[in-house]
Every structure is written in structure tokens, then in C-alpha cells.
Design an enzyme around this catalytic site. Structure first.
Site, short mmCIF file in Angstrom:
data_model
loop_
_atom_site.label_atom_id
_atom_site.label_comp_id
_atom_site.label_asym_id
_atom_site.label_seq_id
_atom_site.Cartn_x
_atom_site.Cartn_y
_atom_site.Cartn_z
N CYS A 139 10.29 -9.94 16.67
CA CYS A 139 11.01 -10.31 15.44
C CYS A 139 11.25 -11.81 15.39
O CYS A 139 12.05 -12.33 16.18
CB CYS A 139 12.33 -9.54 15.39
N CYS A 142 14.75 -12.94 14.47
CA CYS A 142 15.71 -12.76 15.57
C CYS A 142 15.53 -13.85 16.63
O CYS A 142 16.52 -14.41 17.12
CB CYS A 142 15.52 -11.41 16.26
N ASP A 143 14.31 -14.15 17.00
CA ASP A 143 14.09 -14.96 18.21
C ASP A 143 13.37 -16.28 18.00
O ASP A 143 13.20 -17.05 18.95
CB ASP A 143 13.28 -14.12 19.23
#
Ligand code: NAP
Length: 323
Positions: A139, A142-143
Site C-alpha cells: 500500500c 500507507c508506506d
């Protein structure tokens, strides 16, 4: 003799835990069948990530995924939810009360909330799951921010890969690795990526395995060119895999209406209140929330929000139809 509950929640990611918190606070004493590994770990995909910097309420570096899920469970338990780390084996939603079976227990319930999530499709290399958050990511939202001024690989040739790749160029230089020359991605997405000076394309390269540093983190991928059959290494600081998602819905086939990709259909069109977005499924009294019914947003916060919707829908539905 079956064990009866007013509310059964199947799955324990942010969606299921939030549904448990809200139905717990409504004094409905939910039982959460939290999973034991079949569709991913209990606690869901956040158990596979490290720091979460975009869940509101956690400034100064965010919060560890496992810790966040632990806190969500504890908060739900404080309001009367019970969690059992078991996989559900069978469901029967053909009549009320609904039947839900695990290996050793038969449950009945007035209302079921399905929150079994989805899992990222992976290459299928042995041990791959253990590399997630150790240089391998599923993701970008997310990261991606962990890779400021670094070089990353994105694997895939669909809209997800283009979207993830494009997003990652806010932080990093991106090498998009795809196993063919043709793309599944839409022309608009592709054009945007082709024009992006921070993206390069490596085509006809099928990833075979990951390159690892001595400490076990990912430093790139080993690929084979599908035309020349020549194998080579592509180095990077991190690898984002974007080759699709698989909703954890096998259990509900033939019971709940799903779209062609296997996501549960929710909303007013599935039987909910007219004109409102909702968690109603095609079976009255069964509600769905989180990634199992959302292939668009896939965020912890949107899953949690839809878990809240499912709990409110379920509580109101129980009020009208009785338990
Ligand atoms: P997808 O369209 O199925 O694309 C998956 C890609 O991964 C394909 O290019 C496929 O290659 C590749 N792939 C699959 N298995 C692989 C493997 N083992 N090794 C290497 N490559 C592999 O999946 P998606 O991109 O996640 O999109 C899913 C759906 O969501 C689509 O309908 C898409 O349009 C939609 N979506 C829309 C948006 C948007 O509109 N903003 C954003 C994201 C997703 P092949 O092409 O060779 O099969």
C-alpha cells in the site's frame, strides 16, 4: 445445542473491531470470530504493517499496526465484546437465526456483520508474507512516505500499479516492472505515468524472487525477461506490489450477492434504506463493512468508518425486526 448471540462479527480488522465497539456500546454483547489465519492474521492487514502514520489521532510518528489493532480490540472488549481467535468454516444465511460454524462450535445469531477483509495478491514466493513491511509493501498510501528521496519498484500493469506508482513519485523515483508490454491500466492512468519524469518502465520482466539484505530486508527483485529469457536483478530501496487484491469471501459464495471480482455488494441497491450509503447486503440482517465490500479506498480509517456504519445499521435493524 448452538451458542446464540444477538450480534456475531466475522473478522477483526479495523472494520470488525469498530463494529464490535459500537454494538458493544449499544449493549448488544457482540461475539467477534476474529479469524486464525485463513484469510490473513486476526487483526487484519494492519498486523502486517509497521508504523501507521495516517490514522488520525496519533501524531509524532504514528502508531505500530499491531499496537493499533490491540488497542481497538481492548476498547471493544471494555464495552462487552468477546473475541475468539477462530476461523469460521461455514455459514448459513438462508433463514434466521443465522448459522455460523467454526471447527468446534455452532453459533446462531440474530444479526451477522461480515468484515473478513481482503488480502493483497502476492507473487507466491515462499516466505513472502514475512517480508511485508521489511522492504516489501502492499500500500503506497500507507508506506510511501518511508521512501523520501529513495528508489522503489512497483510491480504490476493495472490501474493499481499506475496509481501506486504515480503516488510514490511524490517521494521516490519509481521503476515500474510489468510482465508484459500491454497494460490493463486505463489509457488516462497510463498517459499520466508515461509523462511522469520520475517513473521508468521495465517491461516483459516477470519477477521470480526478492533480493534480500543480510538483515533479511528486501533490496530488489530477481526477474526473467519473458522474451529473451535472460534473468537479472533490479535493485531498489523498497518494493511495492500492486498485482491486485483478493476479497476474503469464499465463505459467503452463494449466500451473499457479490460483484464479478468477489466483493460483497452493499448499499441501498443491496436492500438498504433508499438513497443512503449503507452496509446492507443482499440478505436482510447480514451487514458487511471494510475491504470485503470496498475495492476503492482500502484504508484503515475508511474500514473503521464503515464498521461504525454496519454497527448502526445492525442496531437499527434489530430494533425494527427484533432479536
Ligand atoms: P488488475 O487490473 O487485475 O491488474 C493486475 C496486474 O498485475 C496485471 O497487469 C497483471 O499482469 C499483474 N499481475 C498479476 N499477477 C501477477 C504476477 N504473479 N506477477 C506479475 N504480475 C502480475 O488489478 P488492479 O490494478 O488492482 O485493479 C483491480 C480493479 O480495480 C480494476 O478494475 C481497476 O481498473 C480498478 N482500479 C481502479 C482505479 C481507479 O480508477 N482509480 C485504481 C485502482 C484500481 P497481466 O496484465 O499480465 O495479467
Amino acid at each position: 445445542m448452538a451458542e446464540h448471540h444477538k450480534v456475531l462479527v466475522i473478522g477483526s480488522g479495523p472494520a470488525g473491531d469498530t463494529a464490535a465497539l459500537y454494538t458493544g456500546r449499544a449493549n448488544l454483547k457482540p461475539m467477534v470470530l476474529a479469524g486464525f489465519g485463513k484469510g490473513g492474521p486476526p487483526g487484519g492487514q494492519l498486523m502486517l504493517t509497521s508504523e501507521i502514520e495516517n490514522f488520525p489521532g496519533f501524531p509524532n510518528g504514528g502508531i505500530d499496526g499491531k499496537e493499533l489493532m490491540g488497542r481497538m480490540q481492548k476498547q471493544a472488549e471494555e464495552f462487552g465484546a468477546t473475541f475468539k481467535m477462530v476461523d469460521v468454516e461455514r455459514v448459513d444465511f438462508s433463514k434466521r437465526p443465522f448459522h455460523v460454524s467454526t471447527d468446534d462450535t455452532e453459533y446462531t445469531a440474530d444479526v451477522v456483520i461480515v468484515s473478513t477483509g481482503a488480502r493483497s495478491r502476492l507473487l507466491g514466493v515462499p516466505g513472502e508474507e514475512k517480508l511485508i513491511s521489511r522492504g516489501l509493501h502492499t500500500c503506497a498510501t500507507c508506506d510511501g512516505a518511508f521512501y523520501k528521496k529513495k528508489k522503489v519498484i512497483v510491480i504490476g500493469g493495472g490501474d493499481s500499479a499506475m496509481e501506486e506508482g504515480n503516488y510514490l513519485t511524490h517521494f521516490a523515483d519509481v521503476a515500474l516492472v510489468h510482465r508484459r508490454e500491454e497494460f490493463r491500466a486505463s489509457k488516462t492512468m497510463l498517459d499520466r505515468c508515461f509523462k511522469n519524469p520520475k517513473m521508468t518502465f521495465k517491461l516483459n520482466e516477470q519477477p521470480l524472487s526478492y533480493l534480500l539484505r543480510p538483515n533479511g530486508t528486501v533490496r530488489g527483485i530477481h526477474v526473467v525477461n519473458t522474451k529473451t529469457k535472460i534473468e537479472s536483478d533490479i535493485e531498489a530501496d523498497g518494493v511495492f506490489i500492486a498485482i491486485g487484491h483478493i476479497p476474503n469471501t469464499d465463505l459467503f459464495k452463494g449466500q451473499l450477492k457479490m460483484n464479478e471480482d468477489g466483493y460483497i455488494i452493499t448499499g441501498p441497491w443491496a436492500g438498504g434504506p433508499d438513497g443512503h450509503p449503507s452496509s446492507y447486503t443482499s440478505v436482510a440482517g447480514v451487514f458487511a463493512c471494510g475491504d470485503v465490500q470496498d475495492h476503492t479506498y482500502r484504508q484503515a480509517i475508511t474500514a473503521a468508518g464503515s464498521g461504525c456504519m454496519a454497527a448502526i445499521d445492525a442496531e437499527r435493524w434489530l430494533g425494527e425486526h427484533g432479536g
